[in-house]
Design a protein around this motif. Structure first.
Motif, mmCIF file in Angstrom:
data_model
loop_
_atom_site.group_PDB
_atom_site.id
_atom_site.type_symbol
_atom_site.label_atom_id
_atom_site.label_comp_id
_atom_site.label_asym_id
_atom_site.label_seq_id
_atom_site.Cartn_x
_atom_site.Cartn_y
_atom_site.Cartn_z
ATOM 1 N N ILE A 103 -46.259 49.758 27.558
ATOM 2 C CA ILE A 103 -45.100 49.785 26.650
ATOM 3 C C ILE A 103 -45.634 50.241 25.294
ATOM 4 C CG2 ILE A 103 -43.179 48.480 25.639
ATOM 5 C CD1 ILE A 103 -43.633 46.363 27.880
ATOM 6 N N GLU A 104 -45.007 51.249 24.710
ATOM 7 C CA GLU A 104 -45.541 51.837 23.477
ATOM 8 C C GLU A 104 -44.433 52.120 22.475
ATOM 9 O OE1 GLU A 104 -47.255 55.759 24.076
ATOM 10 O OE2 GLU A 104 -48.375 55.633 22.198
ATOM 11 N N ASP A 105 -44.664 51.680 21.238
ATOM 12 C CA ASP A 105 -43.787 52.032 20.126
ATOM 13 C C ASP A 105 -44.626 52.586 18.977
ATOM 14 O OD1 ASP A 105 -40.994 51.298 20.840
ATOM 15 O OD2 ASP A 105 -41.913 49.342 21.213
ATOM 16 N N GLY A 138 -53.961 51.490 20.440
ATOM 17 C CA GLY A 138 -53.163 52.525 19.795
ATOM 18 C C GLY A 138 -54.015 53.449 18.971
ATOM 19 N N HIS A 139 -53.360 54.272 18.206
ATOM 20 C CA HIS A 139 -54.034 55.329 17.447
ATOM 21 C C HIS A 139 -53.148 55.746 16.294
ATOM 22 C CE1 HIS A 139 -51.213 58.001 19.585
ATOM 23 N NE2 HIS A 139 -51.516 57.299 20.653
ATOM 24 N N MET A 140 -53.738 56.448 15.340
ATOM 25 C CA MET A 140 -52.969 57.069 14.262
ATOM 26 C C MET A 140 -52.058 58.140 14.854
ATOM 27 S SD MET A 140 -54.024 56.467 10.973
ATOM 28 C CE MET A 140 -55.490 56.117 10.030
ATOM 29 N N GLY A 164 -43.905 62.201 17.894
ATOM 30 C CA GLY A 164 -43.525 60.886 18.399
ATOM 31 C C GLY A 164 -44.327 60.631 19.665
ATOM 32 N N ASP A 165 -44.445 59.362 20.054
ATOM 33 C CA ASP A 165 -45.265 59.001 21.218
ATOM 34 C C ASP A 165 -44.791 57.643 21.720
ATOM 35 O OD1 ASP A 165 -47.231 58.461 23.074
ATOM 36 O OD2 ASP A 165 -48.884 58.367 21.637
ATOM 37 N N LEU A 166 -43.980 57.636 22.764
ATOM 38 C CA LEU A 166 -43.404 56.385 23.279
ATOM 39 C C LEU A 166 -43.715 56.239 24.766
ATOM 40 C CD1 LEU A 166 -39.795 56.692 21.750
ATOM 41 C CD2 LEU A 166 -41.691 55.312 20.844
ATOM 42 N N VAL A 169 -48.966 54.287 13.185
ATOM 43 C CA VAL A 169 -49.825 54.031 14.350
ATOM 44 C C VAL A 169 -48.960 53.694 15.566
ATOM 45 C CG1 VAL A 169 -51.705 53.148 12.897
ATOM 46 C CG2 VAL A 169 -50.095 51.537 13.910
ATOM 47 N N THR A 170 -49.558 53.863 16.741
ATOM 48 C CA THR A 170 -48.870 53.429 17.955
ATOM 49 C C THR A 170 -49.394 52.052 18.343
ATOM 50 O OG1 THR A 170 -50.515 54.331 19.505
ATOM 51 C CG2 THR A 170 -48.763 55.822 18.776
ATOM 52 N N ILE A 171 -48.524 51.286 19.000
ATOM 53 C CA ILE A 171 -48.938 50.011 19.606
ATOM 54 C C ILE A 171 -48.604 50.156 21.086
ATOM 55 C CG2 ILE A 171 -48.567 47.517 19.695
ATOM 56 C CD1 ILE A 171 -49.707 48.222 16.997
ATOM 57 N N GLU A 172 -49.628 50.149 21.937
ATOM 58 C CA GLU A 172 -49.382 50.490 23.337
ATOM 59 C C GLU A 172 -50.285 49.738 24.316
ATOM 60 O OE1 GLU A 172 -50.648 54.518 24.427
ATOM 61 O OE2 GLU A 172 -51.110 54.917 22.335
ATOM 62 N N PRO A 173 -50.084 48.412 24.400
ATOM 63 C CA PRO A 173 -50.868 47.681 25.404
ATOM 64 C C PRO A 173 -50.382 47.987 26.820
ATOM 65 C CG PRO A 173 -49.222 46.241 24.472
ATOM 66 C CD PRO A 173 -49.100 47.560 23.742
HETATM 67 MN MN MN Z 1 -50.110 56.914 22.416
#
Ligand code: MN
Ligand code: GLY
Length: 461
Positions: free
Chosen positions: A431-433, A342-344, A259-261, A389-393
């Protein structure tokens, strides 16, 4: 481990894709911190785990496609080992659970590979990333360390990327478990953070949650009141009221799915008016990018979309002039958003990064950019169902970078450098989900985690 059929099917698909030759998987070794027996937490290679599932050190595996053989090379514990480790499941049992019947002594691999080489078989291996990988490739295949990365098998890399990119239902369950633990780490972050604590005190408590759930952290926790430093791991500062605290933390499960938040919250109870305004700019960019993520959409275009939303927001606070979309076309956003959207994510938090970002995140037709900002976008290609994938702007005000651009008067038709001066100490917000791409859109993974200003302030109160 998953049921053995999972590993059997994965190897069978890999054999089909690679077609011929012999595939060598280098499992990882224990790694001494300061002497041989005082070891870091063992981490098996993720591709080895994906095809063989065995989470133990000093193993190697071979899939001989030409002769339809699958062999694990490694040794059973001796009585000298058992005195220190206690009895463990025999290697033959572990191999059986992965659907492998053939186990040979670790020392036999050199001769086995030597014979394959003499017989003229192509030996496929992955890019090395640990010192011992280079040494083994040198000893067994006479590959010079300086040439090892370039001699890695492109057909093997592409075959593995094509498989590991699409997460199956059983993998999504594991990833979601990791995300849920990550959510609990962030709830703890929001619960315990208060002025006077050091960043390290908070980070230490979050790490204990990941370990307590049977896994560990999926990367070193970023916990900082200097959120503009993208990957800072120094956690020495005392946190003060009025500051923002950024926490980028994730867990991995016992099976090593990640996980990556990221959340950014006031160190005290409430955001200041300016922090709230800036936070909502990042939140809008994040939510817009998530809403647009679906099969067929280029992740690169999502990055552009989020960057445009960030510059629209910065226009509203007076930092940006002119048309935000045109500003993004001139790369103005890279002054504030220097990394990728983001990334895989899978068994590696940046999934398969050791296989090469060009192969994982791009295609033969779509090359990774080299310009500042774009070179840090790990994923550009079209999304497919099953991608996680992550979304993290984020918005990052890096004083050294601002000074550099200002001294050059760079892109001043879009940037009000006088206004920007008052933001030089603003720090950063991310902020990342984590999302999974579905057949017609996406789903945010894990339990809901406070994200709006009101939700965060309610928790902080
Ligand atoms: Mn990340
Ligand atoms: N969570 C760290 C990163 O995505 O780079």
């Amino acid at each position: 481990m998953f049921p053995k059929e999972t590993y059997i099917q994965r190897r069978s698909a890999l054999k089909q894709k690679v077609g011929s030759g012999l595939i060598l998987f280098l499992g990882n070794e224990e790694c001494g911190m300061n002497y041989r027996d005082n070891v870091y937490n063992f981490r098996q290679d993720s591709s080895f785990l994906y095809y063989f599932g065995i989470d133990a050190a000093s193993l190697h595996a071979v899939i001989d496609v030409d002769n339809d053989q699958e062999i694990i090379f490694g040794d059973e514990l001796t009585i000298d080992d058992i005195i220190w480790t206690g009895p463990k499941e025999p290697l033959t049992e572990k191999a059986y659970k992965a659907g492998i019947q053939s186990v040979k002594p670790g020392s036999a691999i050199a001769g086995f590979l030597g014979s394959a080489k003499t017989a003229g078989q192509t030996i496929h291996f992955l890019p090395p990333y640990r010192g011992e990988h280079y040494l083994k490739l040198q000893e067994w295949l006479q590959v010079a360390p300086s040439a090892a990365a370039s001699l890695a098998s492109v057909p093997l890399i592409k075959a593995i990327v094509s498989m590991r990119s699409i997460k199956t239902a059983e993998e999504i369950l594991e990833i979601e478990k990791a995300v849920n633990t990550s959510v609990d780490m962030h709830l703890e972050f929001m619960r315990i953070t208060k002025p006077g604590m050091t960043e390290k005190q908070v980070a230490g408590q979050l790490q204990s949650i990941a370990i307590g759930r049977g896994g560990d952290i999926s990367y070193p926790i970023i916990l900082t009141v200097n959120g503009e430093i993208l990957h800072t791991h120094t956690r020495d500062l005392v946190m003060r009221d009025g500051q923002l605290s950024l926490c980028d933390a994730g867990a991995e499960t016992a099976m090593h799915y990640c996980g990556d938040l990221t959340r950014t919250v006031p160190t005290g109870k409430k955001f200041t008016a300016l922090q709230k305004e800036m936070y909502e700019i990042v939140l809008h960019a994040e939510e817009t990018a998530i809403a647009a993520a679906k099969p067929g959409v280029l992740f690169k275009d999502l990055h552009t979309l989020a960057s445009t939303k960030l510059l629209e927001g910065l226009k509203s606070v007076g930092i940006i002039k002119g048309d935000p979309a045109e500003a993004v076309a001139h790369d103005v956003h890279t002054l504030f958003f220097q990394c990728g959207l983001g990334h895989m994510m899978g068994m590696d938090v940046h999934d398969m990064e050791n296989l090469g970002e060009q192969y994982v995140g791009y295609t033969d037709e779509l090359k990774k950019g080299t310009a500042f900002g774009w070179k840090s976008l790990r994923l550009g290609r079209a999304l497919e169902p099953g991608f996680v994938v992550t979304i993290e702007p984020g918005l990052y005000f890096i004083p050294t970078l601002i000074d550099r651009w200002k001294a050059e008067n760079k892109l001043s038709q879009f940037i009000d450098y006088n206004k920007l001066e008052s933001f030089r100490d603003f720090t950063g917000i991310r902020i990342e989900d984590d999302i999974v791409i579905t057949s017609d859109g996406n789903r945010v993974l894990g339990k809901p985690l406070a994200k709006s200003v009101s939700e965060i302030e309610a928790l902080r109160a």
